[in-house]
Design a protein around this motif. Structure first.
Motif, PDB file in Angstrom:
ATOM      1  N   HIS A   1       0.862  -1.180   0.000  1.00  0.00           N
ATOM      2  CA  HIS A   1       0.000   0.000   0.000  1.00  0.00           C
ATOM      3  C   HIS A   1       0.898   1.229   0.000  1.00  0.00           C
ATOM      4  O   HIS A   1       1.843   1.310   0.779  1.00  0.00           O
ATOM      5  CB  HIS A   1      -0.904   0.003   1.236  1.00  0.00           C
ATOM      6  CG  HIS A   1      -1.838   1.163   1.304  1.00  0.00           C
ATOM      7  ND1 HIS A   1      -1.664   2.202   2.185  1.00  0.00           N
ATOM      8  CD2 HIS A   1      -2.951   1.465   0.589  1.00  0.00           C
ATOM      9  CE1 HIS A   1      -2.641   3.087   2.023  1.00  0.00           C
ATOM     10  NE2 HIS A   1      -3.426   2.661   1.058  1.00  0.00           N
ATOM     11  N   ALA A   2       0.620   2.168  -0.888  1.00  0.00           N
ATOM     12  CA  ALA A   2       1.470   3.351  -1.002  1.00  0.00           C
ATOM     13  C   ALA A   2       0.618   4.604  -1.136  1.00  0.00           C
ATOM     14  O   ALA A   2      -0.480   4.584  -1.700  1.00  0.00           O
ATOM     15  CB  ALA A   2       2.394   3.226  -2.215  1.00  0.00           C
ATOM     16  N   PHE A   3       1.157   5.707  -0.595  1.00  0.00           N
ATOM     17  CA  PHE A   3       0.543   7.030  -0.741  1.00  0.00           C
ATOM     18  C   PHE A   3       1.430   7.906  -1.612  1.00  0.00           C
ATOM     19  O   PHE A   3       2.650   7.713  -1.672  1.00  0.00           O
ATOM     20  CB  PHE A   3       0.404   7.711   0.625  1.00  0.00           C
ATOM     21  CG  PHE A   3      -0.671   7.148   1.506  1.00  0.00           C
ATOM     22  CD1 PHE A   3      -2.007   7.471   1.304  1.00  0.00           C
ATOM     23  CD2 PHE A   3      -0.349   6.303   2.550  1.00  0.00           C
ATOM     24  CE1 PHE A   3      -2.992   6.969   2.134  1.00  0.00           C
ATOM     25  CE2 PHE A   3      -1.333   5.795   3.390  1.00  0.00           C
ATOM     26  CZ  PHE A   3      -2.662   6.126   3.174  1.00  0.00           C
ATOM     27  N   VAL A   4       0.809   8.891  -2.233  1.00  0.00           N
ATOM     28  CA  VAL A   4       1.538   9.945  -2.920  1.00  0.00           C
ATOM     29  C   VAL A   4       1.031  11.277  -2.401  1.00  0.00           C
ATOM     30  O   VAL A   4      -0.176  11.515  -2.330  1.00  0.00           O
ATOM     31  CB  VAL A   4       1.336   9.898  -4.450  1.00  0.00           C
ATOM     32  CG1 VAL A   4       1.948  11.134  -5.102  1.00  0.00           C
ATOM     33  CG2 VAL A   4       1.957   8.657  -5.038  1.00  0.00           C
ATOM     34  N   TYR A   5       1.971  12.124  -2.041  1.00  0.00           N
ATOM     35  CA  TYR A   5       1.677  13.466  -1.527  1.00  0.00           C
ATOM     36  C   TYR A   5       2.257  14.415  -2.570  1.00  0.00           C
ATOM     37  O   TYR A   5       3.472  14.547  -2.688  1.00  0.00           O
ATOM     38  CB  TYR A   5       2.383  13.610  -0.180  1.00  0.00           C
ATOM     39  CG  TYR A   5       1.970  14.784   0.669  1.00  0.00           C
ATOM     40  CD1 TYR A   5       0.888  14.684   1.536  1.00  0.00           C
ATOM     41  CD2 TYR A   5       2.681  15.981   0.639  1.00  0.00           C
ATOM     42  CE1 TYR A   5       0.521  15.746   2.352  1.00  0.00           C
ATOM     43  CE2 TYR A   5       2.326  17.047   1.447  1.00  0.00           C
ATOM     44  CZ  TYR A   5       1.248  16.922   2.303  1.00  0.00           C
ATOM     45  OH  TYR A   5       0.889  17.972   3.110  1.00  0.00           O
ATOM     46  N   THR A   6       1.408  15.083  -3.369  1.00  0.00           N
ATOM     47  CA  THR A   6       1.928  15.843  -4.497  1.00  0.00           C
ATOM     48  C   THR A   6       1.060  17.051  -4.814  1.00  0.00           C
ATOM     49  O   THR A   6       0.025  17.272  -4.189  1.00  0.00           O
ATOM     50  CB  THR A   6       2.056  14.926  -5.737  1.00  0.00           C
ATOM     51  OG1 THR A   6       2.801  15.590  -6.752  1.00  0.00           O
ATOM     52  CG2 THR A   6       0.696  14.528  -6.281  1.00  0.00           C
ATOM     53  N   LYS A   7       1.479  17.834  -5.811  1.00  0.00           N
ATOM     54  CA  LYS A   7       0.710  18.996  -6.238  1.00  0.00           C
ATOM     55  C   LYS A   7      -0.432  18.562  -7.156  1.00  0.00           C
ATOM     56  O   LYS A   7      -0.315  17.553  -7.864  1.00  0.00           O
ATOM     57  CB  LYS A   7       1.620  19.974  -6.990  1.00  0.00           C
ATOM     58  CG  LYS A   7       2.680  20.636  -6.138  1.00  0.00           C
ATOM     59  CD  LYS A   7       3.546  21.575  -6.954  1.00  0.00           C
ATOM     60  CE  LYS A   7       2.757  22.791  -7.407  1.00  0.00           C
ATOM     61  NZ  LYS A   7       3.605  23.761  -8.137  1.00  0.00           N
ATOM     62  N   PRO A   8      -1.526  19.319  -7.190  1.00  0.00           N
ATOM     63  CA  PRO A   8      -2.662  18.952  -8.050  1.00  0.00           C
ATOM     64  C   PRO A   8      -2.276  18.784  -9.520  1.00  0.00           C
ATOM     65  O   PRO A   8      -2.823  17.916 -10.204  1.00  0.00           O
ATOM     66  CB  PRO A   8      -3.631  20.122  -7.856  1.00  0.00           C
ATOM     67  CG  PRO A   8      -3.347  20.617  -6.471  1.00  0.00           C
ATOM     68  CD  PRO A   8      -1.856  20.474  -6.314  1.00  0.00           C
ATOM     69  N   CYS A   9      -1.319  19.578 -10.003  1.00  0.00           N
ATOM     70  CA  CYS A   9      -0.984  19.505 -11.430  1.00  0.00           C
ATOM     71  C   CYS A   9      -0.314  18.189 -11.824  1.00  0.00           C
ATOM     72  O   CYS A   9      -0.358  17.783 -12.992  1.00  0.00           O
ATOM     73  CB  CYS A   9      -0.102  20.679 -11.838  1.00  0.00           C
ATOM     74  SG  CYS A   9       1.505  20.739 -11.008  1.00  0.00           S
ATOM     75  N   THR A  10       0.313  17.493 -10.855  1.00  0.00           N
ATOM     76  CA  THR A  10       0.963  16.219 -11.169  1.00  0.00           C
ATOM     77  C   THR A  10       0.090  15.014 -10.825  1.00  0.00           C
ATOM     78  O   THR A  10       0.435  13.879 -11.170  1.00  0.00           O
ATOM     79  CB  THR A  10       2.320  16.088 -10.452  1.00  0.00           C
ATOM     80  OG1 THR A  10       2.109  16.224  -9.043  1.00  0.00           O
ATOM     81  CG2 THR A  10       3.300  17.132 -10.919  1.00  0.00           C
TER      82      THR A  10
END
Length: 334
Positions: A89-98
């Protein structure tokens, strides 16, 4: 293009390049990472991504480059690293544009703010957590919620619950699940459950990965070492997730927090809760319980335990917590 691991402690040049690239991309240089890679065009760092446990974060591509061409090998390398560590299980914390690039790789958005999107891939996911909450739901027109670390559970925590019970028909107490405190997850959960065992209107729940968690609010666990600008962004995301994804499942209309005279990070969290919940849920800030004119805190209890000062511990925690703490330290003196 060459893919390299970045070692900040032995390569200050790479660290400065990384910070500059994140700043250029409009991201905070959040140093709470344990694995970072970069794509180089000659000596120039043109793309980077990091891991903190099972969370992909600090993903940035130079404005001079094409995102899709560089993101693919970057994210593949980070996912390969997670596979090596048997993280399903993985999360991504990123900007809306990506975010769309990650969605194309099978990630699903959990929650978004103006500046940040949290996505996840794998199982157990948010749907599984929402199902767990739904199974524990008590029908009520006036449900309240408290989120606490309870490290350990104090009379201050108990007063917060009692204050909520005076206003609400049912109170959901979410105990932080991340195992990053002096008392482990099960110990803290047990102390809360024991303290409210005679209160049928209190439902004790885990937060799993979705409230005050490594994925949503990692700065919380850094306390005095946290970057408050980073903490503010994370706290807004955490509060938004609670409002949009958790409170509707349990029909929560009221959130309670203790006021915060000690921790700047917790104060930031309370401030962001107030902003996010305004006009949506009622937020009540409860004054801290005091003993001998001093606000009661879990920090005080931990200090008393370290000094083997059981008389002070007894003043600060309910009888259930006192007996639990004594039982976990069999050689302690009364």
């Amino acid at each position: 293009m060459q893919l390299k691991r970045l070692w900040f402690d032995i390569n200050p040049v790479a660290k400065r390049q990384w910070q500059a690239l994140l700043t250029q991309a409009g991201l905070m240089a959040d140093e709470q990472v344990d694995y970072t890679i970069g794509l180089y065009d000659g000596d120039n760092l043109v793309a980077t991504g990091s891991l903190y446990q099972n969370i992909i974060k600090c993903v940035a591509v130079a404005t001079t480059e094409t995102h899709q061409n560089l993101l693919a090998p970057l994210i593949k390398a980070l996912l390969d690293r997670l596979d090596e560590q048997q993280q399903s299980h993985a999360f991504v914390y990123t900007k809306p544009c990506t975010a769309p690039y990650f969605e194309a790789l099978g990630f699903k958005a959990v929650v978004a703010t103006t500046h940040v999107v949290l996505l996840e891939r794998g199982y157990p996911d948010l749907n599984a957590y929402q199902l767990l909450l739904d199974q524990r739901k008590v029908t009520s027109a006036n449900a309240g919620a408290i989120v606490m670390n309870a490290n350990p559970f104090t009379n201050g925590h108990l007063q917060l619950i009692q204050t909520a019970l005076a206003t609400c028909d049912v109170v959901y107490v979410f105990v932080v699940s991340e195992d990053r405190s002096q008392f482990d997850t099960q110990a803290r959960l047990t102390m809360v459950q024991q303290a409210v065992a005679d209160q049928s209107r209190v439902i004790v729940l885990p937060t799993n990965h979705y409230l005050v968690a490594n994925a949503t609010f990692p700065a919380y666990f850094l306390k005095d070492q946290a970057d408050l600008a980073v903490a503010k962004e994370q706290a807004q995301l955490d509060a938004t997730l609670f409002l949009r994804k958790i409170s509707p499942i349990l029909d929560i209309h009221h959130r309670f927090v203790g006021d915060e005279p000690f921790s700047p990070v917790t104060k930031v969290y309370n401030d962001q809760l107030a902003q996010v919940l305004t006009g949506q849920l009622q937020l009540t800030v409860v004054p801290r319980l005091t003993v001998d004119a001093q606000p009661v805190s879990a920090t005080q209890v931990r200090q008393a335990l370290a000094a083997n000062d059981w008389a002070t511990v007894k003043q600060l925690v309910p009888a259930t917590s006192y007996h639990y703490l004594k039982g976990s330290q069999p050689h302690a003196n009364s």
